[in-house]
Write an enzyme that holds these catalytic residues in place. Sequence first.
Site: not given
Ligand code: 9WN
Length: 413
Positions: A158, A382
């Site tokens: 992100d 995470e």
């Molecule tokens: C937006 C779920 C996801 C991962 C991504 C990570 C984070 C989301 C957020 O979480 O993204 O998709 O709200 O930050 O960056 O890689 O798939 O774990």
Amino acid sequence: MTDTDLDAMARDILTANDRGGYTIPTAGLYPFQWNWDSAFAAWGFSTFDADRAWTELETLFSAQWPGGMVPHIIFHKPDDGYFPGPDVWASGTMPATSGISQPPVAAILARLIHDRVGGTVRLRALYPKLLAWHRWWRESRMAHGIACIAHPWESGRDNCPDWDPGMANVDTTGIGPYQRRDTGHVDAAMRPGKEDYDRYLAMVKFGRDCGWDQAKIRDDGPFLMGDPAITFILIRANRDLAAIAEDLGEDGAEPAAWADEMEAALPWLWSDELQAYAARDVRTGTFASAISSGAALGLLAGVENAQMEEKLAAMWDRVRYGIPSNDPAAPSFEPRRYWRGPTWPVVNALIAVGLTSAGRHADEARLRRETAELIRTGGFFEYFDPMDGTACGGDKFTWTAAIWLAWANREDA
Ligand code: 9WN
């Protein structure tokens, strides 16, 4: 705690995050099905429940759009713990989903799962869906022959500095007040900032306002950047799809040709300044200013490049644990802020698949050891600070548990 105890804990996390056919990344912070998280979850399940592994992928593809896109979030059941939710995305689909995709790792992992536990009938049923998704990438997210992202969330990385050049030009006029939920679950200092979120929402607004017309998003949207990680992932995924086709007695010439074409287009992503493949803004031609873990995925695509490997080795040596998401030598490096520095077990695992393919077994073992060490001392978080190993973000995380089971704690990954 022994590794056997950790194995049991990892299985418990996958089982506890199972919402019936799909897993959520972690309770609270991410209460829906996410695309690439699910593919990794399937890999983890394949170590103890082959049937459940295939089901995870099948549920993911059950939300595939008619145009082939597999969305990045699937809102199977309502939950107001996450923003932006289904009302903001307004996909108009059943089930409701987001309107963008995420890294196409499913074919790579489906092949590894099939190698590990079999399941040819299930793979055969998935094959045309995987092919349709890869075709969608080609038709809706290509520029200069390179795989692009229309939103930083589409990259899965992100707030990585890779996207700073494109983010700088996103106009946030008209984005009113909104209530984030992520910072209520985890430390705000570890998350993207408000300026990032305003821009993320401006991109969602553009998609929603054009009824998720994917060609319009590519051609006229506020953001489009060439992504080295997705490009490398897609090259590998297309080659894996061609290999799957051969196993199934189908003709894999089409995905094989797509992979070759993308490989031939790679010079567009080469930054002379960084001496590496780097993210590049399609609208302005500007390159990202630092090397990132995206470049480290080159080996996954069979791309060998001596200059870049030297840069990546130096980057790895600047940290103690894993491949950092951003170069510690860059001014933008922040060791605990999400994708601006931390190391992610899930990305390390993908890089390891590349190292194995390249025959770099000592490096693969080092990466596995460093990743396992983070999990042994910090738990199934995470992501981690690559300098001191501090566990960051959400706890009891599905993909960290999956990576532990499928790769980090194995000799035979
Ligand atoms: C937006 C779920 C996801 C991962 C991504 C990570 C984070 C989301 C957020 O979480 O993204 O998709 O709200 O930050 O960056 O890689 O798939 O774990």
